[in-house]
Design a protein around this motif. Structure first.
Motif, mmCIF file in Angstrom:
data_model
loop_
_atom_site.group_PDB
_atom_site.id
_atom_site.type_symbol
_atom_site.label_atom_id
_atom_site.label_comp_id
_atom_site.label_asym_id
_atom_site.label_seq_id
_atom_site.Cartn_x
_atom_site.Cartn_y
_atom_site.Cartn_z
ATOM 1 N N ARG A 70 0.789 -1.234 0.000
ATOM 2 C CA ARG A 70 0.000 0.000 0.000
ATOM 3 C C ARG A 70 0.824 1.287 0.000
ATOM 4 N NH1 ARG A 70 -4.617 -1.479 -1.792
ATOM 5 N NH2 ARG A 70 -5.671 -3.050 -0.591
ATOM 6 N N ARG A 71 1.936 1.325 0.689
ATOM 7 C CA ARG A 71 2.720 2.558 0.824
ATOM 8 C C ARG A 71 3.774 2.731 -0.267
ATOM 9 N NH1 ARG A 71 1.820 4.688 6.082
ATOM 10 N NH2 ARG A 71 0.788 3.156 7.389
ATOM 11 N N LYS A 120 -1.446 -0.509 -10.324
ATOM 12 C CA LYS A 120 -1.121 -0.174 -8.934
ATOM 13 C C LYS A 120 -1.487 1.276 -8.637
ATOM 14 C CE LYS A 120 0.818 -0.983 -4.966
ATOM 15 N NZ LYS A 120 0.252 -1.931 -4.032
ATOM 16 N N THR A 162 -4.384 2.366 -5.774
ATOM 17 C CA THR A 162 -3.935 3.050 -4.571
ATOM 18 C C THR A 162 -4.438 4.480 -4.474
ATOM 19 O OG1 THR A 162 -1.822 3.604 -5.647
ATOM 20 C CG2 THR A 162 -1.873 1.654 -4.247
#
Length: 125
Positions: free
Chosen positions: A37-38, A120, A124
């Motif tokens: 996620r980061r 991605k 996100t």
């Protein structure tokens, strides 16, 4: 896949082959898309995906020059690394040289890396 015409069905559907060439890459992609996620994506990151295959290709070619044999009994782990039979830049109806194979595989890898990066970015947001 690239090896299908050259391998028997027992090998192609073996747990070892499926794990290395199908399951592990799929799990890596899912891990990247779902759990990371980061992760901050930079424009050059799809290019980084070419570093390991490029290093593998150089090492494989150097080992074949030295005559090191793989478990399959040849000095090439895959037929498209056979620079002695295929040549480097051969281009005919029946044969592509090693250089062309490396470019084709590199472009496909770059496209896949770019597509996964875009996916991605989308998930996100």
């Amino acid at each position: 896949t690239l090896l299908a015409p050259f391998k028997d069905m027992t090998y192609l559907f073996s747990v070892k082959n499926l794990t290395v060439h199908i399951f592990a890459p799929l799990i890596a992609v899912l891990d990247f898309l779902i759990f990371d996620r980061r992760f901050h994506i930079k424009w050059y990151m799809p290019l980084l995906g070419l570093a390991l295959p490029a290093a593998y290709s150089v090492l494989t070619i150097l080992l074949s020059i030295r005559g090191i044999h793989y478990s399959n009994g040849t000095i090439y782990p895959y037929y498209f690394f056979n620079w002695r039979d295929l040549g480097w830049w051969t281009f005919s109806k029946t044969c592509l040289g090693v250089g062309w194979w490396l470019i084709i595989i590199g472009v496909i890898s770059l496209i896949l890396s770019s597509v996964l990066t875009l996916i991605k970015k989308t998930i996100t947001k």
